[in-house]
Design an enzyme around this catalytic site. Structure first.
Site, short mmCIF file in Angstrom:
data_model
loop_
_atom_site.label_atom_id
_atom_site.label_comp_id
_atom_site.label_asym_id
_atom_site.label_seq_id
_atom_site.Cartn_x
_atom_site.Cartn_y
_atom_site.Cartn_z
CB SER A 174 -0.91 0.02 1.23
OG SER A 174 -0.13 0.02 2.42
CG HIS B 111 -3.19 -1.13 -2.53
ND1 HIS B 111 -3.56 0.16 -2.24
CD2 HIS B 111 -3.23 -1.80 -1.35
CE1 HIS B 111 -3.81 0.27 -0.95
NE2 HIS B 111 -3.62 -0.91 -0.39
CD GLU C 99 -4.65 2.73 -4.79
OE1 GLU C 99 -4.96 3.93 -4.68
OE2 GLU C 99 -3.80 2.18 -4.05
CG ASN D 10 -3.11 4.54 1.78
OD1 ASN D 10 -4.07 4.71 2.53
ND2 ASN D 10 -2.62 3.34 1.53
#
Length: 410
Positions: free
Chosen positions: A138, A159, A171, A209
């Site tokens: 991540s 991800h 992702e 993130n």
């Protein structure tokens, strides 16, 4: 199941991406993420091998998958025959050299670059040169993970979000050396697995993130500055902004230590850009052991039943703040920063506007994507709000993205 792979060094075919395209799938790591990804792949029709060096870990993961499939049958979301067939496709292993030749191997071990590099180096030795090697990281740079692989063009990120069988978003992350054909093939495969893939380059934090950092950071700074208490800030973001959880209660839910670690990783990977600087507010929580729900206290204290204590908002204060100056309006301030972060990411060419909005809606359950939100607010309005914040708090955290006013996103 077709296990044919293209000749050595060739990229995958562009034809189709069903369960047979990649053939067998290997999963490295039998934790919650590894088991969840294995369940998704097996349900899609792949033969799956879960490998974990801890004795019995892979077997235990398969037992958990069986229990999860049983619950789906009980809820009439899956037939017993399909559940039994999916479970029968999964095999345990304890060493990487026990993996069969796979079309795709996904690594899902803890976030440690050295460990991941060792795994990928060993996979490259034992797997055909056309096996796609993917990491579920991540936060770690894809190119750094690929450094120990002789043919890094086949290394990319997939991800998944927790729990993988439930969360639609994946992702698909490419490094500087990842071949475009592999990215396209992996994207098509994720669609065949019933997921919603978004593409991005290996920027710190990828899409979700990275773009989400201001959601947490602005709330912490507002409370730290004494503008409003935590419960009032959370209420404003939930009730006025439509977010499913307020930022402070969400960090308690995630774990203050986990959230701080992700934020610190992004900050360090961006050469300590002030935009991502962790707050003393959160550092103090972690240092004092107030990690959130799991420790019984964080921003809030928690009763034995998990209910937050002392979480009553000041509604009069909330009404005075919303619609006021941007510096003291938690909603306007947070949205301006979210939009700015998303716009910058798109302007750098790291992801498309559509993929950013899709990622934030699905990965964080935001009511709207930040680019869509920016268009609604007005990018010029956001730029003016940020200029006001930047003047009040110089140092770079609130610097407006040039793309807000250059017309590229209008």
């Amino acid at each position: 199941m077709d296990t044919h792979t293209p000749e050595a060094g060739a990229a995958p075919s562009d034809e189709g991406a069903g369960a047979s395209t990649f053939g067998p799938v290997g999963i490295v790591g039998a934790g919650a993420m590894g088991a969840g990804i294995a369940q998704v792949a097996a349900t899609a029709g792949h033969a799956v091998t879960i490998v974990d060096p801890v004795e019995g870990a892979a077997v235990a993961a398969i037992e958990k998958i069986g229990a999860a499939l049983t619950r789906l049958v009980e809820k009439a979301r899956m037939s017993q025959d399909d559940a039994s067939a999916a479970l029968a496709r999964i095999t345990p292993a304890q060493a990487l050299d026990e993996l069969p030749h796979c079309g795709l191997v996904i690594e899902a071990v803890p976030e440690n670059l050295t460990i991941k590099q060792g795994i990928f180096a060993e996979l490259a030795e034992h797997q055909p040169s056309t096996t796609v090697l993917a990491t579920n990281t991540s936060s770690i740079d894809i190119d750094a993970i690929a450094d120990e692989v002789a043919d890094p063009e086949r290394v990319l990120g997939l991800h998944f979000f927790n729990p993988p069988p439930v969360m639609a978003l994946v992702e698909v992350v490419h490094g500087k050396r990842t071949a475009k054909a592999y990215v396209e093939h992996a994207t098509a495969l994720m669609e065949a697995w019933g997921k919603t893939p978004v593409r991005c380059s290996s920027t710190p934090g990828f899409i979700v993130n990275r773009v989400a950092r201001p959601f947490y950071g602005e709330a912490q700074r507002i409370v730290e500055a004494g503008i409003a208490d935590a419960a009032t800030v959370d209420w404003i973001l939930r009730e006025k902004g439509g977010f499913p959880m307020g930022p402070l209660e969400l960090t308690d839910f995630i774990g203050q230590d986990v959230n701080l670690a992700v934020g610190t990783s992004v900050w360090e990977q961006t050469d300590h850009d002030e935009r991502y600087a962790p707050t003393d507010f959160q550092r103090n929580l972690v240092e004092s052991g107030r990690l959130g729900r799991k420790s019984g206290s964080g921003v809030y204290a928690y009763a034995a039943d998990g209910a937050a204590e002392g979480a009553e908002p000041d509604l009069g204060l909330a009404e005075r703040l919303v619609g006021g100056p941007v510096e003291t309006d938690p909603l306007a301030r947070t949205l301006a920063m979210l939009v700015n972060e998303a716009v910058d990411l798109v302007a750098r060419g790291e992801a498309s506007a559509d993929d950013v909005d899709t990622a934030m809606r699905l990965g964080t359950r935001y009511p709207r994507g930040p680019i869509e939100w920016g268009r609604d607010i007005g990018f010029d309005v956001v730029a003016a709000q940020l200029a006001e914040l930047d003047a009040a708090h110089p140092g770079g955290r609130y610097r407006p993205s040039p793309a807000l006013t250059d017309g590229s996103l209008s």
